[in-house]
Motif scaffolding. Structure first.
Motif, PDB file in Angstrom:
ATOM      1  N   PHE A 152       0.807  -1.220   0.000  1.00  0.00           N
ATOM      2  CA  PHE A 152       0.000   0.000   0.000  1.00  0.00           C
ATOM      3  C   PHE A 152       0.844   1.276   0.000  1.00  0.00           C
ATOM      4  O   PHE A 152       0.298   2.376   0.152  1.00  0.00           O
ATOM      5  CB  PHE A 152      -0.954  -0.010   1.198  1.00  0.00           C
ATOM      6  CG  PHE A 152      -2.034  -1.051   1.100  1.00  0.00           C
ATOM      7  CD1 PHE A 152      -3.152  -0.832   0.301  1.00  0.00           C
ATOM      8  CD2 PHE A 152      -1.920  -2.263   1.772  1.00  0.00           C
ATOM      9  CE1 PHE A 152      -4.141  -1.799   0.188  1.00  0.00           C
ATOM     10  CE2 PHE A 152      -2.906  -3.234   1.661  1.00  0.00           C
ATOM     11  CZ  PHE A 152      -4.021  -3.002   0.867  1.00  0.00           C
ATOM     12  N   GLY A 153       2.138   1.139  -0.175  1.00  0.00           N
ATOM     13  CA  GLY A 153       2.991   2.306  -0.312  1.00  0.00           C
ATOM     14  C   GLY A 153       3.134   3.132   0.952  1.00  0.00           C
ATOM     15  O   GLY A 153       3.217   4.366   0.886  1.00  0.00           O
ATOM     16  N   LEU A 154       3.195   2.482   2.101  1.00  0.00           N
ATOM     17  CA  LEU A 154       3.352   3.205   3.359  1.00  0.00           C
ATOM     18  C   LEU A 154       4.805   3.651   3.536  1.00  0.00           C
ATOM     19  O   LEU A 154       5.733   2.953   3.133  1.00  0.00           O
ATOM     20  CB  LEU A 154       2.940   2.324   4.544  1.00  0.00           C
ATOM     21  CG  LEU A 154       1.530   1.731   4.540  1.00  0.00           C
ATOM     22  CD1 LEU A 154       1.256   1.033   5.868  1.00  0.00           C
ATOM     23  CD2 LEU A 154       0.474   2.790   4.266  1.00  0.00           C
ATOM     24  N   THR A 155       4.980   4.805   4.161  1.00  0.00           N
ATOM     25  CA  THR A 155       6.326   5.270   4.474  1.00  0.00           C
ATOM     26  C   THR A 155       6.864   4.499   5.678  1.00  0.00           C
ATOM     27  O   THR A 155       6.131   3.754   6.338  1.00  0.00           O
ATOM     28  CB  THR A 155       6.318   6.768   4.804  1.00  0.00           C
ATOM     29  OG1 THR A 155       5.585   6.962   6.030  1.00  0.00           O
ATOM     30  CG2 THR A 155       5.663   7.585   3.693  1.00  0.00           C
ATOM     31  N   ILE A 156       8.151   4.705   5.971  1.00  0.00           N
ATOM     32  CA  ILE A 156       8.761   4.038   7.125  1.00  0.00           C
ATOM     33  C   ILE A 156       8.049   4.457   8.410  1.00  0.00           C
ATOM     34  O   ILE A 156       7.728   3.617   9.265  1.00  0.00           O
ATOM     35  CB  ILE A 156      10.261   4.368   7.214  1.00  0.00           C
ATOM     36  CG1 ILE A 156      11.008   3.762   6.020  1.00  0.00           C
ATOM     37  CG2 ILE A 156      10.850   3.855   8.529  1.00  0.00           C
ATOM     38  CD1 ILE A 156      12.477   4.138   5.960  1.00  0.00           C
ATOM     39  N   ALA A 157       7.765   5.750   8.546  1.00  0.00           N
ATOM     40  CA  ALA A 157       7.092   6.242   9.750  1.00  0.00           C
ATOM     41  C   ALA A 157       5.679   5.678   9.861  1.00  0.00           C
ATOM     42  O   ALA A 157       5.239   5.288  10.948  1.00  0.00           O
ATOM     43  CB  ALA A 157       7.044   7.771   9.734  1.00  0.00           C
ATOM     44  N   GLU A 158       4.970   5.602   8.736  1.00  0.00           N
ATOM     45  CA  GLU A 158       3.614   5.049   8.742  1.00  0.00           C
ATOM     46  C   GLU A 158       3.641   3.569   9.073  1.00  0.00           C
ATOM     47  O   GLU A 158       2.766   3.063   9.791  1.00  0.00           O
ATOM     48  CB  GLU A 158       2.953   5.291   7.381  1.00  0.00           C
ATOM     49  CG  GLU A 158       2.623   6.750   7.128  1.00  0.00           C
ATOM     50  CD  GLU A 158       2.351   7.053   5.664  1.00  0.00           C
ATOM     51  OE1 GLU A 158       2.043   8.225   5.364  1.00  0.00           O
ATOM     52  OE2 GLU A 158       2.460   6.129   4.813  1.00  0.00           O
TER      53      GLU A 158
END
Length: 230
Positions: A152-158
């Motif tokens: 789902f293309g989440l960032t590292i922080a997400e």
């Protein structure tokens, strides 16, 4: 003869369905139960059966799944029962509860109601009303979370915030652990919901477990000697 053939076909399809469910869930690494609205078990994978056998937070009582205390059992039954209410759409209800297991850290049970359209047709007689995914927060679900984040293309922080949500932590607890503000944690959570097409945490948790099951590598875990391991 026709009825006998139909019963034989039903049993064959039931075995095929439960075998495929068991293989998928074993590979994903968590215990799973499928329950009717009155908490009778229509499916439990090997990890789930072992959990009950060793009295690790769950047990069978009068043919129904029960927790360690009457209060937890009532909560468990309420969550499963709500999934069978007419008019309930997927994601409308559901919840999580901690399962005490003595001196060991508690397990986390995610109770996810199943809409009628989602329940396998093979369970026409005892249609599941809810699925329960039981995880050990101390063991982590790093590989599954990373796969979900990549999809789902989440960032590292997400991704870090997602891990806290799946581990049963609220946003305040997640912010404290990750050393960020609650506002930042909430912003990350909102981005996660938007990217995954969900609108609340219960829907997000459902989406996580649904996508964690199919296509995972066959690497079922083996119980260790530590009684806290499951």
């Amino acid at each position: 003869m026709q009825r006998a053939a139909a019963i034989h076909d039903l049993l064959s399809r039931t075995r095929a369905t439960t075998n495929s469910l068991g293989a998928a869930v074993a590979a994903a690494g968590f215990a799973v139960f499928l329950l009717t609205k009155d908490c009778r078990v229509v499916f439990a994978n090997a990890k789930a059966e072992d959990l009950v056998r060793r009295q690790m937070g769950l047990r069978y009582a009068l043919g129904r799944l029960a927790a360690a205390t009457p209060a937890l059992t009532a909560r468990l039954h309420a969550l499963a029962r709500h999934g069978s209410w007419p008019g309930r759409a997927e994601g409308d209800v559901g919840g999580s509860l901690e399962l005490s297991r003595g001196d060991c850290p508690p397990l986390l049970a995610h109770v996810i109601p199943l809409a009628a359209s989602r329940a396998a047709a093979v369970f026409d007689i005892d249609r599941p009303a809810a699925a329960i995914f039981v995880v050990d927060p101390t063991a982590g679900l790093g590989a599954q979370i990373e796969r979900f984040a990549a999809r789902f293309g989440l960032t590292i922080a997400e991704t870090r915030v997602l891990g806290e949500i799946i581990g049963g932590n609220g946003l305040l607890a997640a912010a404290t652990k990750l050393k960020i503000t609650e506002a930042t944690a909430r912003s990350h959570a909102n981005h996660i919901l938007a990217k995954t097409g969900t609108s609340r945490q219960t829907e997000l948790i459902r989406r996580f477990f649904e996508t964690a099951l199919p296509g995972v590598a066959a690497s079922a875990g083996i119980l260790g000697k530590n009684n806290c391991v499951f």
